[in-house]
Design a protein around this motif. Structure first.
Motif, short mmCIF file in Angstrom:
data_model
loop_
_atom_site.label_atom_id
_atom_site.label_comp_id
_atom_site.label_asym_id
_atom_site.label_seq_id
_atom_site.Cartn_x
_atom_site.Cartn_y
_atom_site.Cartn_z
N ASN A 65 0.89 -1.26 0.03
CA ASN A 65 0.00 -0.04 -0.01
C ASN A 65 0.79 1.25 -0.03
O ASN A 65 0.40 2.16 -0.64
N LYS A 66 1.95 1.22 0.70
CA LYS A 66 2.97 2.35 0.84
C LYS A 66 3.54 2.47 -0.50
O LYS A 66 3.51 3.60 -0.94
N SER A 67 3.97 1.55 -1.10
CA SER A 67 5.09 1.81 -2.26
C SER A 67 4.38 1.67 -3.52
O SER A 67 4.80 2.15 -4.56
N ASN A 68 3.02 1.29 -3.70
CA ASN A 68 2.68 0.99 -4.94
C ASN A 68 1.37 1.52 -5.43
O ASN A 68 0.39 0.75 -5.49
N SER A 69 1.53 2.80 -5.80
CA SER A 69 0.14 3.15 -6.39
C SER A 69 -0.10 2.65 -7.72
O SER A 69 -1.13 2.40 -8.20
N SER A 70 0.97 2.03 -8.39
CA SER A 70 1.08 1.50 -9.70
C SER A 70 1.02 0.14 -9.93
O SER A 70 0.46 -0.10 -10.96
N ILE A 71 0.97 -0.66 -8.69
CA ILE A 71 0.73 -2.03 -9.10
C ILE A 71 -0.85 -2.58 -8.65
O ILE A 71 -1.42 -1.97 -7.71
#
Ligand code: C2E
Ligand code: MG
Ligand code: MG
Ligand code: MG
Length: 281
Positions: A275-281
């Protein structure tokens, strides 16, 4: 000293060997019931696209929790599971669980998440692997390209025609094949041309010194360039600091994995990382 074992044969023991095989025997006694009772747990470690530091794939790594709160590590029990054949059952469970894990997080919005699973050579022996993989994908309702299978170099070098066939049909299915721990096997690279791998993971032992020990630089750079010209994506294992990350970026490595971002963690913690690192996935 010689010990009579009741069948009129004598065994000669080295004391240390004796202790080691006794430990192994104890562990083995525990291994069988542990598999039946599903005492194992999967931990997950992200692989990160170096360019934007986003999670692309998550590697599933086995842990064997103990009553004292600690773990027996895979380096201790995987060889034992392999030598006894128990790895087939354990390995099938890992594939199933990893696919379900991937499906859960895809449905939570990480719709392109992929999961990587380590395989032992033993899992190719009974000819069931293709079926096991297809079933796991189907039950989890994820596409084949959501799954990566990691195979060590030594497995690929010993590769028989039978393994080759299975790898090709898995790859035809759309599953990604990755070469794990690259550089620690043998010097004969001939196996690289024989099958459809699409990823190469450079062993941690070459990465650990980057940014401090200059010696490994030319070697790592050569591996990355070789992989590129073979059309393989490179993953660097064991990145522990920023200097190593930047060095690898400048060498053209595309994906990394290591404590710099995260150790292998339980699913709950991995969800937070996603959730923190991945707006794109
Ligand atoms: P591997 O597939 O090469 O996995 C990477 C190992 O390196 C993991 O150890 C991981 O915790 C560790 N690692 C990752 N980043 C770093 C870092 O920055 N620094 C350091 N010091 N270590 C790092 P782990 O989880 O103990 O697994 C060891 C090996 O056990 C794996 O190596 C894999 O070969 C095997 N293994 C784990 N799970 C399975 C499984 O489900 N099936 C099979 N057949 N083998 C497994
Ligand atoms: Mg691996
Ligand atoms: Mg590895
Ligand atoms: Mg390894």
């Amino acid at each position: 000293q010689a010990k009579k074992d009741g069948k009129n044969t004598y065994h000669y023991y080295d004391k240390n060997l004796d202790k080691a095989s006794e430990d192994k025997f104890k562990l083995l006694q525990l291994l069988r019931p542990a598999i039946n009772q599903k005492q194992f747990k999967l931990y997950y470690q992200p692989m990160i696209s170096l360019a934007d530091e986003k999670i692309t794939t998550v590697e599933a790594l086995l842990r064997w929790p103990q009553p004292d709160g600690g773990f027996i590590t895979p380096d201790q029990f995987i060889p034992l599971a392999e030598s006894t054949g128990l790895i087939s059952e354990l390995g099938r469970w890992v594939i199933q669980q990893a696919c379900l894990f991937c499906a859960r997080h895809r449905s939570l919005g990480h719709s392109r998440l992929r999961v990587a699973v380590n395989l032992s050579v033993m899992q190719f022996k009974d000819g069931q692997l293709q079926h096991i993989v297809e079933k796991a994908l189907h039950e989890a309702q994820i596409p084949a390209d959501a799954l990566e299978l990691e195979l060590t170099e030594s497995l690929l070098i010993d590769e028989t025609e039978q393994i080759q066939k299975q790898l090709n049909s898995l790859s035809d299915l759309g599953v990604t094949i990755a070469i794990d721990d690259f550089g620690t096997g043998y010097s004969n690279l001939g196996y690289l041309r024989n099958f459809n791998a699409s990823k190469l993971k450079i062993d941690r032992s070459f990465i650990i010194g980057l940014g401090t020990a200059v010696d490994d630089e030319p070697l790592v750079e050569a591996i990355i360039n070789m992989a590129k010209s073979l059309g393989l994506e490179t993953v660097a294992e064991g990145i522990e600091n920023k200097a190593t990350l930047h060095k690898l970026l400048s060498m053209g490595c595309s994906v990394g994995q290591g404590y710099y971002w995260s150790k292998p963690v339980p699913e709950e913690e991995l969800g937070a990382l996603l959730n923190k690192s991945n707006s794109s996935i």
